[in-house]
Scaffold this motif. Structure first.
Motif, PDB file in Angstrom:
ATOM      1  N   LEU A 241     -42.368 -38.536 -65.909  1.00 52.06           N
ATOM      2  CA  LEU A 241     -41.528 -39.624 -65.402  1.00 52.06           C
ATOM      3  C   LEU A 241     -42.381 -40.754 -64.855  1.00 52.06           C
ATOM      4  O   LEU A 241     -42.088 -41.940 -65.077  1.00 52.06           O
ATOM      5  CB  LEU A 241     -40.596 -39.092 -64.317  1.00 52.06           C
ATOM      6  CG  LEU A 241     -39.673 -40.117 -63.659  1.00 52.06           C
ATOM      7  CD1 LEU A 241     -38.748 -40.749 -64.691  1.00 52.06           C
ATOM      8  CD2 LEU A 241     -38.848 -39.464 -62.548  1.00 52.06           C
ATOM      9  N   ALA A 242     -43.451 -40.419 -64.129  1.00 51.44           N
ATOM     10  CA  ALA A 242     -44.333 -41.444 -63.565  1.00 51.44           C
ATOM     11  C   ALA A 242     -44.976 -42.273 -64.682  1.00 51.44           C
ATOM     12  O   ALA A 242     -45.085 -43.499 -64.576  1.00 51.44           O
ATOM     13  CB  ALA A 242     -45.406 -40.791 -62.699  1.00 51.44           C
ATOM     14  N   LYS A 243     -45.392 -41.616 -65.758  1.00 55.89           N
ATOM     15  CA  LYS A 243     -45.984 -42.340 -66.891  1.00 55.89           C
ATOM     16  C   LYS A 243     -44.972 -43.299 -67.503  1.00 55.89           C
ATOM     17  O   LYS A 243     -45.296 -44.431 -67.852  1.00 55.89           O
ATOM     18  CB  LYS A 243     -46.482 -41.347 -67.938  1.00 55.89           C
ATOM     19  CG  LYS A 243     -47.709 -40.544 -67.519  1.00 55.89           C
ATOM     20  CD  LYS A 243     -48.143 -39.595 -68.619  1.00 55.89           C
ATOM     21  CE  LYS A 243     -49.389 -38.823 -68.211  1.00 55.89           C
ATOM     22  NZ  LYS A 243     -49.820 -37.861 -69.262  1.00 55.89           N
ATOM     23  N   ARG A 244     -43.727 -42.831 -67.620  1.00 54.89           N
ATOM     24  CA  ARG A 244     -42.688 -43.688 -68.195  1.00 54.89           C
ATOM     25  C   ARG A 244     -42.418 -44.897 -67.300  1.00 54.89           C
ATOM     26  O   ARG A 244     -42.267 -46.018 -67.787  1.00 54.89           O
ATOM     27  CB  ARG A 244     -41.409 -42.883 -68.386  1.00 54.89           C
ATOM     28  CG  ARG A 244     -40.235 -43.726 -68.865  1.00 54.89           C
ATOM     29  CD  ARG A 244     -39.012 -42.886 -69.154  1.00 54.89           C
ATOM     30  NE  ARG A 244     -37.873 -43.736 -69.469  1.00 54.89           N
ATOM     31  CZ  ARG A 244     -36.676 -43.282 -69.813  1.00 54.89           C
ATOM     32  NH1 ARG A 244     -36.478 -41.984 -69.884  1.00 54.89           N
ATOM     33  NH2 ARG A 244     -35.687 -44.113 -70.070  1.00 54.89           N
ATOM     34  N   LEU A 245     -42.371 -44.666 -65.986  1.00 53.21           N
ATOM     35  CA  LEU A 245     -42.131 -45.765 -65.058  1.00 53.21           C
ATOM     36  C   LEU A 245     -43.246 -46.799 -65.124  1.00 53.21           C
ATOM     37  O   LEU A 245     -42.998 -48.006 -65.090  1.00 53.21           O
ATOM     38  CB  LEU A 245     -41.991 -45.218 -63.633  1.00 53.21           C
ATOM     39  CG  LEU A 245     -40.732 -44.405 -63.338  1.00 53.21           C
ATOM     40  CD1 LEU A 245     -40.814 -43.793 -61.945  1.00 53.21           C
ATOM     41  CD2 LEU A 245     -39.492 -45.281 -63.454  1.00 53.21           C
ATOM     42  N   LEU A 246     -44.488 -46.335 -65.210  1.00 53.07           N
ATOM     43  CA  LEU A 246     -45.618 -47.251 -65.285  1.00 53.07           C
ATOM     44  C   LEU A 246     -45.588 -48.063 -66.576  1.00 53.07           C
ATOM     45  O   LEU A 246     -45.872 -49.268 -66.575  1.00 53.07           O
ATOM     46  CB  LEU A 246     -46.937 -46.471 -65.172  1.00 53.07           C
ATOM     47  CG  LEU A 246     -47.249 -45.896 -63.783  1.00 53.07           C
ATOM     48  CD1 LEU A 246     -48.489 -45.011 -63.851  1.00 53.07           C
ATOM     49  CD2 LEU A 246     -47.446 -47.004 -62.767  1.00 53.07           C
ATOM     50  N   CYS A 247     -45.236 -47.412 -67.677  1.00 53.76           N
ATOM     51  CA  CYS A 247     -45.144 -48.123 -68.947  1.00 53.76           C
ATOM     52  C   CYS A 247     -44.026 -49.167 -68.900  1.00 53.76           C
ATOM     53  O   CYS A 247     -44.192 -50.295 -69.372  1.00 53.76           O
ATOM     54  CB  CYS A 247     -44.899 -47.142 -70.089  1.00 53.76           C
ATOM     55  SG  CYS A 247     -46.304 -46.085 -70.485  1.00 53.76           S
TER      56      CYS A 247
END
Length: 265
Positions: free
Chosen positions: A231-237
């Motif tokens: 989820l954190a990776k998706r938010l950063l992207c």
């Protein structure tokens, strides 16, 4: 003690409405405590007896309203409370944590119990009204209202409450305005927009981060680490993508600030 207090209030004022804030904190504290199972069950028994006394076995009570951050199913925990209607701020059709968080991007229509979610937190009109009231004693707030509102949006706007978007954190907004008024009371009235900009930015800070514990969130991150990393990776992207979009793409965009140089907002 509560029974005696309840009877006293009822005798003098009639049946009453009982409001309890952060009702979930005792359950969270017991869950996170480094106690053995026997001690935790004993603590839960105390909470159960308290809820029974306050709600289930209380003839003096008209209604009860409980507020909490984390959902605690009272009937399942054997709290002694029944006939409960839940009003959720964020829909959670899925049981897993990641789906519950992502569900905020697919809000409910606002029907039924969800229709009350607009009563939570501040909307833009309420924030403007607070600034108008503050401007009566601090005229600079009225003069530079557009920039102050833009600062409030940047710091405290963007929360999703059910089907309602761009809501403001009440504690943070109230604390910011109080701090801003305090600074203006102690300083000379600003003579330029840039002076007011500096004063406004000095009043903005993360007020809400010191108001609660993150213990349960940390425990859930440890338990579902892979989901949170994804989820954190998706938010950063998504964040990197959003930085390339035109500001007008977003709902609740900033109002223009005429006294600032172009591009300053």
């Amino acid at each position: 003690m509560f029974k005696a207090l309840s009877e006293f209030v009822s005798t003098h004022y009639g049946r009453y409405i009982l409001l309890i804030d952060e009702y979930d904190i005792p359950f969270i504290s017991i869950h996170l405590a480094e106690w053995d199972i026997k001690t935790k069950k004993a603590a839960q028994g105390i909470i159960k007896l308290l809820f029974q006394t306050m709600f289930k076995d209380n003839d003096n009570l008209l209604k009860g309203l409980l507020f909490g951050v984390f959902e605690v199913p009272l009937t399942e925990l054997g709290s002694g409370a029944n006939n409960i209607k839940e009003i959720r701020m964020i829909p959670s059709e899925e049981s897993d944590i990641q789906s519950s968080i992502l569900a905020a991007t697919h809000p409910h229509s606002g029907n039924g119990l969800d229709a009350l979610t607009d009563s939570f937190w501040f909307n833009t009109n309420e924030v403007k009204l607070m600034l108008d009231q503050s401007a009566k004693t601090h005229p600079a707030i009225g003069t530079y209202k557009s920039f102050i509102l833009a600062t409030i949006k940047e710091w405290y706007n963007g929360y999703y409450i059910g089907c309602f978007r761009c809501k403001y954190n009440p504690w943070s907004v109230s604390s910011f305005i109080e701090t801003l008024c305090s600074i203006l009371s102690q300083a000379e009235p600003p003579t330029s927009g840039f002076q007011m900009q500096a004063i406004t930015q000095s009043a903005a800070r993360a007020f809400w981060v010191t108001t609660g514990t993150t213990g349960l969130i940390e425990a859930q991150i440890d338990k579902h680490r892979a989901q949170f990393v994804s989820l954190a990776k998706r938010l950063l992207c998504d964040y990197e993508h959003c930085k390339t979009l035109d500001p007008q793409h977003f709902e609740g965009t900033y109002e223009p600030v005429p006294w600032l140089p172009r591009g300053s907002t």
